[in-house]
Write a protein that holds these residues in place. Structure first.
Motif, PDB file in Angstrom:
ATOM      1  N   PHE A 140     -56.229  58.177 -71.045  1.00  0.00           N
ATOM      2  CA  PHE A 140     -56.056  58.737 -72.405  1.00  0.00           C
ATOM      3  C   PHE A 140     -55.978  57.635 -73.536  1.00  0.00           C
ATOM      4  CE2 PHE A 140     -53.034  60.419 -75.554  1.00  0.00           C
ATOM      5  CZ  PHE A 140     -53.812  61.627 -76.090  1.00  0.00           C
ATOM      6  N   SER A 141     -55.141  56.779 -73.067  1.00  0.00           N
ATOM      7  CA  SER A 141     -54.938  55.722 -74.075  1.00  0.00           C
ATOM      8  C   SER A 141     -55.805  54.647 -74.598  1.00  0.00           C
ATOM      9  CB  SER A 141     -53.372  55.077 -74.126  1.00  0.00           C
ATOM     10  OG  SER A 141     -53.161  54.653 -72.688  1.00  0.00           O
ATOM     11  N   ILE A 142     -56.649  54.518 -73.518  1.00  0.00           N
ATOM     12  CA  ILE A 142     -58.188  53.746 -73.836  1.00  0.00           C
ATOM     13  C   ILE A 142     -58.911  54.589 -74.720  1.00  0.00           C
ATOM     14  CG2 ILE A 142     -60.117  52.631 -72.952  1.00  0.00           C
ATOM     15  CD1 ILE A 142     -58.566  51.852 -70.500  1.00  0.00           C
ATOM     16  N   ASN A 143     -59.230  55.788 -74.462  1.00  0.00           N
ATOM     17  CA  ASN A 143     -60.035  56.286 -75.336  1.00  0.00           C
ATOM     18  C   ASN A 143     -59.661  56.902 -76.720  1.00  0.00           C
ATOM     19  OD1 ASN A 143     -62.222  56.925 -73.308  1.00  0.00           O
ATOM     20  ND2 ASN A 143     -60.978  58.510 -72.418  1.00  0.00           N
ATOM     21  N   GLU A 144     -58.245  56.895 -76.779  1.00  0.00           N
ATOM     22  CA  GLU A 144     -57.462  57.147 -78.196  1.00  0.00           C
ATOM     23  C   GLU A 144     -57.403  55.983 -79.009  1.00  0.00           C
ATOM     24  OE1 GLU A 144     -56.578  60.146 -79.823  1.00  0.00           O
ATOM     25  OE2 GLU A 144     -57.506  60.850 -77.954  1.00  0.00           O
ATOM     26  N   SER A 145     -57.678  54.932 -78.209  1.00  0.00           N
ATOM     27  CA  SER A 145     -57.692  53.455 -79.234  1.00  0.00           C
ATOM     28  C   SER A 145     -58.678  53.512 -80.377  1.00  0.00           C
ATOM     29  CB  SER A 145     -57.546  52.189 -78.296  1.00  0.00           C
ATOM     30  OG  SER A 145     -56.750  52.374 -77.283  1.00  0.00           O
ATOM     31  N   ASP A 146     -58.585  52.769 -81.412  1.00  0.00           N
ATOM     32  CA  ASP A 146     -59.737  52.513 -82.495  1.00  0.00           C
ATOM     33  C   ASP A 146     -60.588  51.393 -82.328  1.00  0.00           C
ATOM     34  OD1 ASP A 146     -58.303  54.735 -84.570  1.00  0.00           O
ATOM     35  OD2 ASP A 146     -56.737  53.372 -83.750  1.00  0.00           O
ATOM     36  N   GLY A 147     -60.198  50.792 -81.341  1.00  0.00           N
ATOM     37  CA  GLY A 147     -60.885  49.703 -80.787  1.00  0.00           C
ATOM     38  C   GLY A 147     -60.601  49.264 -79.407  1.00  0.00           C
ATOM     39  N   VAL A 148     -61.646  48.852 -78.393  1.00  0.00           N
ATOM     40  CA  VAL A 148     -61.149  48.445 -77.155  1.00  0.00           C
ATOM     41  C   VAL A 148     -61.955  47.194 -76.721  1.00  0.00           C
ATOM     42  CG1 VAL A 148     -60.963  49.174 -74.846  1.00  0.00           C
ATOM     43  CG2 VAL A 148     -60.773  50.846 -76.458  1.00  0.00           C
ATOM     44  N   THR A 149     -61.356  46.261 -75.939  1.00  0.00           N
ATOM     45  CA  THR A 149     -62.047  45.017 -75.750  1.00  0.00           C
ATOM     46  C   THR A 149     -61.420  44.928 -74.100  1.00  0.00           C
ATOM     47  OG1 THR A 149     -60.488  43.236 -76.099  1.00  0.00           O
ATOM     48  CG2 THR A 149     -61.894  44.176 -78.223  1.00  0.00           C
ATOM     49  N   THR A 150     -62.614  44.068 -73.417  1.00  0.00           N
ATOM     50  CA  THR A 150     -62.234  43.662 -72.238  1.00  0.00           C
ATOM     51  C   THR A 150     -62.850  41.876 -72.364  1.00  0.00           C
ATOM     52  OG1 THR A 150     -64.516  44.178 -71.401  1.00  0.00           O
ATOM     53  CG2 THR A 150     -62.678  45.643 -70.948  1.00  0.00           C
ATOM     54  N   VAL A 151     -62.006  41.257 -71.434  1.00  0.00           N
ATOM     55  CA  VAL A 151     -62.289  39.765 -71.468  1.00  0.00           C
ATOM     56  C   VAL A 151     -63.710  39.424 -70.768  1.00  0.00           C
ATOM     57  CG1 VAL A 151     -59.782  39.527 -71.814  1.00  0.00           C
ATOM     58  CG2 VAL A 151     -60.422  39.364 -69.389  1.00  0.00           C
ATOM     59  N   SER A 152     -64.249  40.460 -70.096  1.00  0.00           N
ATOM     60  CA  SER A 152     -65.276  40.020 -69.390  1.00  0.00           C
ATOM     61  C   SER A 152     -66.392  41.153 -69.253  1.00  0.00           C
ATOM     62  CB  SER A 152     -65.297  39.383 -67.957  1.00  0.00           C
ATOM     63  OG  SER A 152     -64.630  40.179 -67.198  1.00  0.00           O
ATOM     64  N   GLU A 153     -67.803  40.809 -69.027  1.00  0.00           N
ATOM     65  CA  GLU A 153     -68.623  42.034 -68.882  1.00  0.00           C
ATOM     66  C   GLU A 153     -68.398  42.845 -67.544  1.00  0.00           C
ATOM     67  OE1 GLU A 153     -70.903  43.586 -70.438  1.00  0.00           O
ATOM     68  OE2 GLU A 153     -71.537  44.730 -68.856  1.00  0.00           O
ATOM     69  N   SER A 154     -67.956  41.927 -66.585  1.00  0.00           N
ATOM     70  CA  SER A 154     -67.399  42.558 -65.143  1.00  0.00           C
ATOM     71  C   SER A 154     -66.261  43.467 -65.465  1.00  0.00           C
ATOM     72  CB  SER A 154     -66.997  41.601 -64.382  1.00  0.00           C
ATOM     73  OG  SER A 154     -66.081  41.899 -63.474  1.00  0.00           O
ATOM     74  N   LEU A 155     -65.378  43.093 -66.145  1.00  0.00           N
ATOM     75  CA  LEU A 155     -64.186  44.184 -66.402  1.00  0.00           C
ATOM     76  C   LEU A 155     -64.580  45.306 -67.151  1.00  0.00           C
ATOM     77  CD1 LEU A 155     -61.055  44.812 -66.024  1.00  0.00           C
ATOM     78  CD2 LEU A 155     -60.731  43.320 -68.057  1.00  0.00           C
ATOM     79  N   ARG A 156     -65.518  45.074 -68.093  1.00  0.00           N
ATOM     80  CA  ARG A 156     -66.044  46.471 -68.959  1.00  0.00           C
ATOM     81  C   ARG A 156     -66.628  47.375 -68.198  1.00  0.00           C
ATOM     82  NH1 ARG A 156     -70.189  48.633 -71.101  1.00  0.00           N
ATOM     83  NH2 ARG A 156     -71.873  47.132 -70.068  1.00  0.00           N
ATOM     84  N   GLN A 157     -67.435  46.949 -67.169  1.00  0.00           N
ATOM     85  CA  GLN A 157     -68.106  47.588 -66.152  1.00  0.00           C
ATOM     86  C   GLN A 157     -67.035  48.401 -65.121  1.00  0.00           C
ATOM     87  OE1 GLN A 157     -71.385  45.613 -64.119  1.00  0.00           O
ATOM     88  NE2 GLN A 157     -72.355  45.047 -66.085  1.00  0.00           N
ATOM     89  N   GLU A 158     -66.181  47.459 -64.588  1.00  0.00           N
ATOM     90  CA  GLU A 158     -65.176  48.150 -63.712  1.00  0.00           C
ATOM     91  C   GLU A 158     -64.406  49.395 -64.598  1.00  0.00           C
ATOM     92  OE1 GLU A 158     -63.039  46.267 -60.890  1.00  0.00           O
ATOM     93  OE2 GLU A 158     -63.491  44.506 -61.490  1.00  0.00           O
ATOM     94  N   THR A 159     -63.925  48.871 -65.847  1.00  0.00           N
ATOM     95  CA  THR A 159     -63.168  50.312 -66.625  1.00  0.00           C
ATOM     96  C   THR A 159     -64.214  51.234 -66.650  1.00  0.00           C
ATOM     97  OG1 THR A 159     -62.379  48.083 -67.986  1.00  0.00           O
ATOM     98  CG2 THR A 159     -62.182  50.454 -68.800  1.00  0.00           C
ATOM     99  N   SER A 160     -65.379  51.206 -67.135  1.00  0.00           N
ATOM    100  CA  SER A 160     -66.362  52.309 -67.198  1.00  0.00           C
ATOM    101  C   SER A 160     -66.605  53.020 -65.832  1.00  0.00           C
ATOM    102  CB  SER A 160     -67.836  51.781 -67.759  1.00  0.00           C
ATOM    103  OG  SER A 160     -67.548  51.452 -68.899  1.00  0.00           O
TER     104      SER A 160
END
Ligand code: GMT
Length: 377
Positions: A140-160
């Motif tokens: 919920f709090s990720i989706n409600e943020s106005d901007g979201v960043t991860t520190v690597s492409e790998s973490l972006r994929q894991e988050t999704s």
């Protein structure tokens, strides 16, 4: 901009990134307010653009678990209102993103709409965040943020993959200040550690299970049988006792120095020849980047964001998690030949330049602006 930064004030990677980012932004003229439960470890000097607000949680006999999240949200409301902040940047989802969401809702009752940028650092997603006792709140709090960043492409994929994410996630890698992290000649220190001109291997971490500290000792054990060498273990944490015990069992404790937590890590890296990071999970590997900036090649596992940093056969080598023999073989290959070691050192430094602070700062500034703009309209 007037920016509020929320982070863990400890030596850990997310706290270091948040503090170094704040210092960098302040040096570019932004006003940066740190809101944490104690002074961040690397916030150790005065600057006219840096401010620190302490969150304190009142003690009460009923509180078996002091409600830090509520205290943080209240403090955020207070600081945003009175310092007229324009954006809140929270590092590490738990509990910072949800506390910021709560503060944002409360601030609306004062007619203030503050954008929140959340940076995900790793274990907040890969370990703790996936625990079902936290997952709905993290999602919920990720989706409600106005901007979201991860520190690597790998973490972006894991988050999704592991969370039902409905908003865009930007990748902004970790960075390093090359003025501080640079190879400094420290010959006297090198002679004290390695009087016989042995090779020096190094590991720095918070000695948590995820760092596979016992593999560090095992890799060194194999290297030490072939190459005169010393190992420096920097940091502290739950696995330190086991690592010390293992080094005694293997009969190599006289070759290993446990240095505990150190501030001037760049000085220790400067005398080192090889960095060991056999972690079972690593979203980026900031400690490896800091080593590379000091011209230290890296032997790492091939997990998470490490392949986005460590270039196979160029800046070091990557092997499967737990493959101690492969890591030791690669370490020996780098260390046994002076010319080869020199090439790896140079390449490690060149690669670190891609992650220089000055290159990454504008990415965060743009991210803040993108979060602020729709709210101002
Ligand atoms: O590595 C740790 O245990 C500390 C942890 C943290 O959040 O403080 O570090 C994470 O964030 C760093 C900064 O973004 C990354 O460089 C580390 O790779 C990441 N650690 C893990 O994913 C295990």
């Amino acid at each position: 901009m007037k920016i509020g930064i929320v982070c863990y004030p400890t030596f850990g990677g997310s706290g270091v990134v948040a503090t170094e980012l704040g210092k960098g932004l302040a040096s570019k003229g932004h006003q940066v307010h740190f809101i944490t439960y104690s002074q961040p470890a690397r916030l150790d000097f005065f600057s006219e653009n840096l401010f620190y607000h302490e969150v304190s949680v009142s003690q009460y006999p009923l509180f078996d678990f002091p409600p830090y999240e509520s205290a943080l949200a209240s403090k955020l409301v207070d600081v945003v209102r009175f310092e007229q902040l324009e954006v809140l940047h929270v590092h590490y989802a738990i509990p910072h993103a949800s506390a910021a969401y709560l503060a944002k809702q409360i601030l609306k009752t004062y007619g203030i709409n503050i954008p929140v940028v959340t940076t995900l650092h790793g274990t907040d997603i890969t370990l703790v965040g996936r625990d079902k006792s936290f997952k709905p709140v993290v999602t919920f709090s990720i989706n409600e943020s106005d901007g979201v960043t991860t520190v690597s492409e790998s973490l972006r994929q894991e988050t999704s993959t592991f969370f039902d994410i409905t908003r865009e996630i930007k990748v902004i890698p970790n960075f390093v200040d090359l003025h501080r992290f640079v190879n400094k000649k420290r010959e006297h220190f090198k002679r004290a550690i390695a009087p016989g001109d042995e090779r020096i291997l190094i590991h720095t971490s918070n000695f948590r299970k995820v760092k596979n500290v016992s593999d560090v000792i095992r890799i060194f054990h194999e290297v030490n049988q072939k190459i005169p060498s010393k190992l420096l273990m920097v940091g502290d944490g739950p696995e330190r006792g086991n690592a010390e015990e293992l080094s005694r069992q293997l009969g190599i404790s006289s070759e290993i120095r446990f240095l505990g937590k150190q501030d001037a890590i760049e000085e220790i890296l400067s005398v080192s020849d090889l960095f060991l990071m056999p972690s079972s999970s690593e979203s980026f590997g900031l400690a490896a980047l800091e080593a590379m900036a000091c011209s230290v090649p890296v032997i790492s596992s091939n997990t998470g964001g490490l392949p986005e940093l460590n270039v196979q056969g160029i800046t070091g080598f990557l092997s499967d998690i737990g493959d101690v023999s492969a890591m030791a073989k690669n370490a020996i290959y780098i260390l046994e030949d002076c010319d080869r070691l020199g090439k790896f050192k140079k390449a490690a430094y060149e690669r670190a330049k891609d992650f220089e602070l000055a290159r990454i700062l504008p990415l965060y500034e743009a991210c803040y602006q993108e979060a602020i703009d729709p709210i101002k309209k």
